[in-house]
Design an enzyme around this catalytic site. Sequence first.
Site, PDB file in Angstrom:
ATOM      1  N   ASP A  36     -13.463  38.417  21.683  1.00 14.09           N
ATOM      2  CA  ASP A  36     -14.908  38.182  21.533  1.00 14.09           C
ATOM      3  C   ASP A  36     -15.239  37.369  20.273  1.00 14.09           C
ATOM      4  O   ASP A  36     -16.366  37.369  19.794  1.00 14.09           O
ATOM      5  CB  ASP A  36     -15.670  39.519  21.517  1.00 14.09           C
ATOM      6  CG  ASP A  36     -15.176  40.416  20.403  1.00 14.09           C
ATOM      7  OD1 ASP A  36     -14.171  40.066  19.758  1.00 14.09           O
ATOM      8  OD2 ASP A  36     -15.800  41.463  20.170  1.00 14.09           O
ATOM      9  N   HIS A 240       1.367  12.968  14.674  1.00 15.54           N
ATOM     10  CA  HIS A 240       0.328  13.998  14.557  1.00 15.54           C
ATOM     11  C   HIS A 240       0.958  15.362  14.277  1.00 15.54           C
ATOM     12  O   HIS A 240       0.667  16.353  14.943  1.00 15.54           O
ATOM     13  CB  HIS A 240      -0.536  14.032  15.826  1.00 15.54           C
ATOM     14  CG  HIS A 240      -1.449  12.851  15.930  1.00 15.54           C
ATOM     15  ND1 HIS A 240      -2.073  12.473  17.093  1.00 15.54           N
ATOM     16  CD2 HIS A 240      -1.854  11.957  15.000  1.00 15.54           C
ATOM     17  CE1 HIS A 240      -2.812  11.389  16.863  1.00 15.54           C
ATOM     18  NE2 HIS A 240      -2.687  11.068  15.609  1.00 15.54           N
ATOM     19  N   ASP A 257      -2.416  13.007   6.201  1.00 15.78           N
ATOM     20  CA  ASP A 257      -3.485  12.370   6.974  1.00 15.78           C
ATOM     21  C   ASP A 257      -4.550  13.439   7.138  1.00 15.78           C
ATOM     22  O   ASP A 257      -4.387  14.373   7.928  1.00 15.78           O
ATOM     23  CB  ASP A 257      -2.934  11.900   8.328  1.00 15.78           C
ATOM     24  CG  ASP A 257      -3.977  11.180   9.179  1.00 15.78           C
ATOM     25  OD1 ASP A 257      -5.182  11.261   8.867  1.00 15.78           O
ATOM     26  OD2 ASP A 257      -3.570  10.549  10.173  1.00 15.78           O
ATOM     27  N   ASP A 268     -11.304   9.666   7.571  1.00 14.20           N
ATOM     28  CA  ASP A 268      -9.947   9.717   8.136  1.00 14.20           C
ATOM     29  C   ASP A 268      -9.045   8.903   7.206  1.00 14.20           C
ATOM     30  O   ASP A 268      -9.007   7.678   7.310  1.00 14.20           O
ATOM     31  CB  ASP A 268     -10.002   9.131   9.557  1.00 14.20           C
ATOM     32  CG  ASP A 268      -8.667   9.177  10.280  1.00 14.20           C
ATOM     33  OD1 ASP A 268      -7.704   9.750   9.746  1.00 14.20           O
ATOM     34  OD2 ASP A 268      -8.593   8.608  11.388  1.00 14.20           O
ATOM     35  N   HIS A 347       1.962   2.769  17.071  1.00 18.02           N
ATOM     36  CA  HIS A 347       0.541   3.010  17.345  1.00 18.02           C
ATOM     37  C   HIS A 347      -0.279   1.791  16.962  1.00 18.02           C
ATOM     38  O   HIS A 347       0.238   0.838  16.378  1.00 18.02           O
ATOM     39  CB  HIS A 347       0.039   4.269  16.620  1.00 18.02           C
ATOM     40  CG  HIS A 347       0.167   4.244  15.121  1.00 18.02           C
ATOM     41  ND1 HIS A 347      -0.722   3.589  14.303  1.00 18.02           N
ATOM     42  CD2 HIS A 347       1.093   4.805  14.301  1.00 18.02           C
ATOM     43  CE1 HIS A 347      -0.354   3.767  13.041  1.00 18.02           C
ATOM     44  NE2 HIS A 347       0.748   4.489  13.009  1.00 18.02           N
ATOM     45  N   HIS A 351      -9.117   2.498  14.794  1.00 18.97           N
ATOM     46  CA  HIS A 351     -10.063   2.951  15.825  1.00 18.97           C
ATOM     47  C   HIS A 351     -11.439   3.003  15.194  1.00 18.97           C
ATOM     48  O   HIS A 351     -11.572   3.045  13.974  1.00 18.97           O
ATOM     49  CB  HIS A 351      -9.642   4.332  16.350  1.00 18.97           C
ATOM     50  CG  HIS A 351      -9.346   5.337  15.267  1.00 18.97           C
ATOM     51  ND1 HIS A 351     -10.322   6.063  14.650  1.00 18.97           N
ATOM     52  CD2 HIS A 351      -8.182   5.704  14.656  1.00 18.97           C
ATOM     53  CE1 HIS A 351      -9.771   6.859  13.732  1.00 18.97           C
ATOM     54  NE2 HIS A 351      -8.474   6.646  13.699  1.00 18.97           N
ATOM     55  N   HIS A 358     -12.143   9.667  16.453  1.00 16.86           N
ATOM     56  CA  HIS A 358     -11.867   8.499  17.295  1.00 16.86           C
ATOM     57  C   HIS A 358     -13.190   8.206  17.988  1.00 16.86           C
ATOM     58  O   HIS A 358     -13.481   8.728  19.063  1.00 16.86           O
ATOM     59  CB  HIS A 358     -10.753   8.790  18.306  1.00 16.86           C
ATOM     60  CG  HIS A 358      -9.433   9.048  17.631  1.00 16.86           C
ATOM     61  ND1 HIS A 358      -8.420   9.745  18.213  1.00 16.86           N
ATOM     62  CD2 HIS A 358      -8.965   8.689  16.415  1.00 16.86           C
ATOM     63  CE1 HIS A 358      -7.381   9.811  17.387  1.00 16.86           C
ATOM     64  NE2 HIS A 358      -7.708   9.179  16.282  1.00 16.86           N
ATOM     65  N   GLU A 381      -4.950   1.446   9.617  1.00 19.03           N
ATOM     66  CA  GLU A 381      -3.914   2.434   9.346  1.00 19.03           C
ATOM     67  C   GLU A 381      -2.521   2.062   9.851  1.00 19.03           C
ATOM     68  O   GLU A 381      -1.933   2.779  10.659  1.00 19.03           O
ATOM     69  CB  GLU A 381      -4.314   3.781   9.948  1.00 19.03           C
ATOM     70  CG  GLU A 381      -4.761   3.737  11.413  1.00 19.03           C
ATOM     71  CD  GLU A 381      -5.099   5.136  11.955  1.00 19.03           C
ATOM     72  OE1 GLU A 381      -4.231   6.013  11.811  1.00 19.03           O
ATOM     73  OE2 GLU A 381      -6.186   5.325  12.501  1.00 19.03           O
ATOM     74  N   TYR A 385       7.764   4.164  10.669  1.00 17.21           N
ATOM     75  CA  TYR A 385       8.357   5.489  10.845  1.00 17.21           C
ATOM     76  C   TYR A 385       9.839   5.311  11.148  1.00 17.21           C
ATOM     77  O   TYR A 385      10.204   4.748  12.181  1.00 17.21           O
ATOM     78  CB  TYR A 385       7.626   6.232  11.968  1.00 17.21           C
ATOM     79  CG  TYR A 385       6.118   6.182  11.762  1.00 17.21           C
ATOM     80  CD1 TYR A 385       5.486   7.105  10.930  1.00 17.21           C
ATOM     81  CD2 TYR A 385       5.350   5.155  12.328  1.00 17.21           C
ATOM     82  CE1 TYR A 385       4.112   7.034  10.690  1.00 17.21           C
ATOM     83  CE2 TYR A 385       3.983   5.079  12.094  1.00 17.21           C
ATOM     84  CZ  TYR A 385       3.366   6.016  11.273  1.00 17.21           C
ATOM     85  OH  TYR A 385       2.014   5.922  11.036  1.00 17.21           O
ATOM     86  N   ARG A 403       2.392   5.949   6.322  1.00 17.48           N
ATOM     87  CA  ARG A 403       1.157   5.393   6.888  1.00 17.48           C
ATOM     88  C   ARG A 403       0.156   5.309   5.750  1.00 17.48           C
ATOM     89  O   ARG A 403       0.123   6.197   4.882  1.00 17.48           O
ATOM     90  CB  ARG A 403       0.633   6.293   8.029  1.00 17.48           C
ATOM     91  CG  ARG A 403      -0.713   5.876   8.582  1.00 17.48           C
ATOM     92  CD  ARG A 403      -1.001   6.466   9.979  1.00 17.48           C
ATOM     93  NE  ARG A 403      -1.234   7.891   9.986  1.00 17.48           N
ATOM     94  CZ  ARG A 403      -0.374   8.793  10.446  1.00 17.48           C
ATOM     95  NH1 ARG A 403       0.796   8.396  10.943  1.00 17.48           N
ATOM     96  NH2 ARG A 403      -0.654  10.080  10.429  1.00 17.48           N
ATOM     97  N   GLU A 405      -3.952   4.690   5.392  1.00 14.45           N
ATOM     98  CA  GLU A 405      -5.151   4.593   6.238  1.00 14.45           C
ATOM     99  C   GLU A 405      -6.417   4.637   5.403  1.00 14.45           C
ATOM    100  O   GLU A 405      -6.611   5.543   4.596  1.00 14.45           O
ATOM    101  CB  GLU A 405      -5.158   5.763   7.238  1.00 14.45           C
ATOM    102  CG  GLU A 405      -6.425   5.829   8.067  1.00 14.45           C
ATOM    103  CD  GLU A 405      -6.368   6.889   9.172  1.00 14.45           C
ATOM    104  OE1 GLU A 405      -5.690   7.926   8.978  1.00 14.45           O
ATOM    105  OE2 GLU A 405      -7.004   6.675  10.222  1.00 14.45           O
TER     106      GLU A 405
HETATM  107  N1  GLY Z   1      -5.943  11.324  12.064  1.00 16.24           N
HETATM  108  C1  GLY Z   1      -5.903  10.747  13.339  1.00 16.24           C
HETATM  109  C2  GLY Z   1      -5.837   9.291  13.229  1.00 16.24           C
HETATM  110  O1  GLY Z   1      -5.510   8.782  12.188  1.00 16.24           O
HETATM  111  O2  GLY Z   1      -6.160   8.589  14.137  1.00 16.24           O
HETATM  112 MN    MN Z   2      -5.751   9.608  10.266  1.00 16.25          MN
HETATM  113 MN    MN Z   3      -7.142   7.312  12.150  1.00 13.60          MN
END
Ligand code: GLY
Ligand code: MN
Ligand code: MN
Length: 439
Positions: A36, A240, A257, A268, A347, A351, A358, A381, A385, A403, A405
């Site tokens: 609950d 992720h 991240d 982000d 990737h 975005h 996103h 970003e 890797y 990365r 970003e």
């Molecule tokens: N943190 C998710 C991305 O960088 O898109």
């Molecule tokens: Mn990110």
């Molecule tokens: Mn991102």
Amino acid sequence: MNAKEFPRRRKKLMDMMGDETIAIIPTAPVYIRNRDVEFTYRPDSDFYYLTGYAEPEAVAVLVPGRPHGEYILFCRENDPVMETWNGRRAGLEGAVNKYGADDAFPVEDMDEILPGLLENRERVFYTMGTNVSFDQRVLGWVNQVRKRSRTGVNAPDEYVSLNHFLHEMRLYKSRAEITAMRKAAKITAKAHRKAMQICRPGLMEYQLEAELKYVFMQNGARDPAYPCIVGGGANGCILHYTENSDALKDGDLLLIDAGSEYDYYASDITRTFPVNGQYSSAQREVYEVVLAAQLAAIKMVRPGNHWDEPHNAAIRTLTEGLVELGILKGKPSQHIKEKSYTRYYMHRTGHWLGMDVHDVGDYKVEGEWRTFEPGMVLTVEPGLYLPAGSEGLAKRWWNIGIRIEDDVLVTEDGNEVLSSDAPKTIDEIESLMAHGIAA
Ligand code: GLY
Ligand code: MN
Ligand code: MN
């Protein structure tokens, strides 16, 4: 958010919808965490964007030109007992006085009232497919009107997704939205700086996650915009990674991240730094390539350039770097053509960013990449890797996952990096980690 934003948005949407239309916008459901106990409630972004109303169990209805009022909010009524147990409610009066509804009704009465509102409307703006049981109710209401067609009422015969108009609006951020996003990015940058300052071998990844969330909350950002990614060493090569359960090791890199959500707007940010405060020579070499790619990509963010230009710039710099380091052999142009860089960069470079991390908004218009315009916000970003054991990869590169970003606003004459308070050059980061101040 400035209260004036919401009526302005509703009016703009209704102007786009035109006469003889109706829009039905439910908010997000409550999700159960255990038995609950509910997850912290977060309204649906489309719904909140138009209403500023954050309580669950609500549906906004927009009826352009309706004489008794164009904006109707179905919501929870006041209930002294429930409010004693679970918190205050705006109630029907608050829906009108505080949230600017022309009319407010109990959400339980929707089945009775909605068919009447649908009468003689030609087009229903409603986004099908996210809530199947609500979809059924909408179809049922329209069917009820259709059954009454012999009495002379017309039933709507066209369903249109709201996404096109609404998401187009959300793509262009207003001054108030940019203020919120700047603040979200500033809070997040502060948290990343804090993480750099306290990081040392032996700490657990979740201890740094705790520090990030502490800074977010202390500064009024009650929740992260998405689960924090805190990955040391090999974990930095999982895009992720959110377990955040390992100990940080001397000699490893740490990829964080993490982004706060402030006033329903996301940030982000990713930074990658050495657990012990000093990049090894191999880490440094890869880092410089990713940073150069990120700077090259950010440079391409300006009005008139199209969505794919930052990505192309990043790919070019990353691939040339991989060849220079000897990680890829041969000609960069060939690797770009064959997309063999995707082994280490799998990737895209960014975005849209806004209320959703996103965020909404089309990336292509009539089959062509969209061009940047002032007010759009996106992430940039790029990363590389290099997991241990990757075929043909020399040992010196193993478990380097990087990365970088940032959150970037398109301005009239170029761009503004909203997240620039988070250090990203090697000198700045090493200095902050060693002396508590960025170089
Ligand atoms: N943190 C998710 C991305 O960088 O898109
Ligand atoms: Mn990110
Ligand atoms: Mn991102």
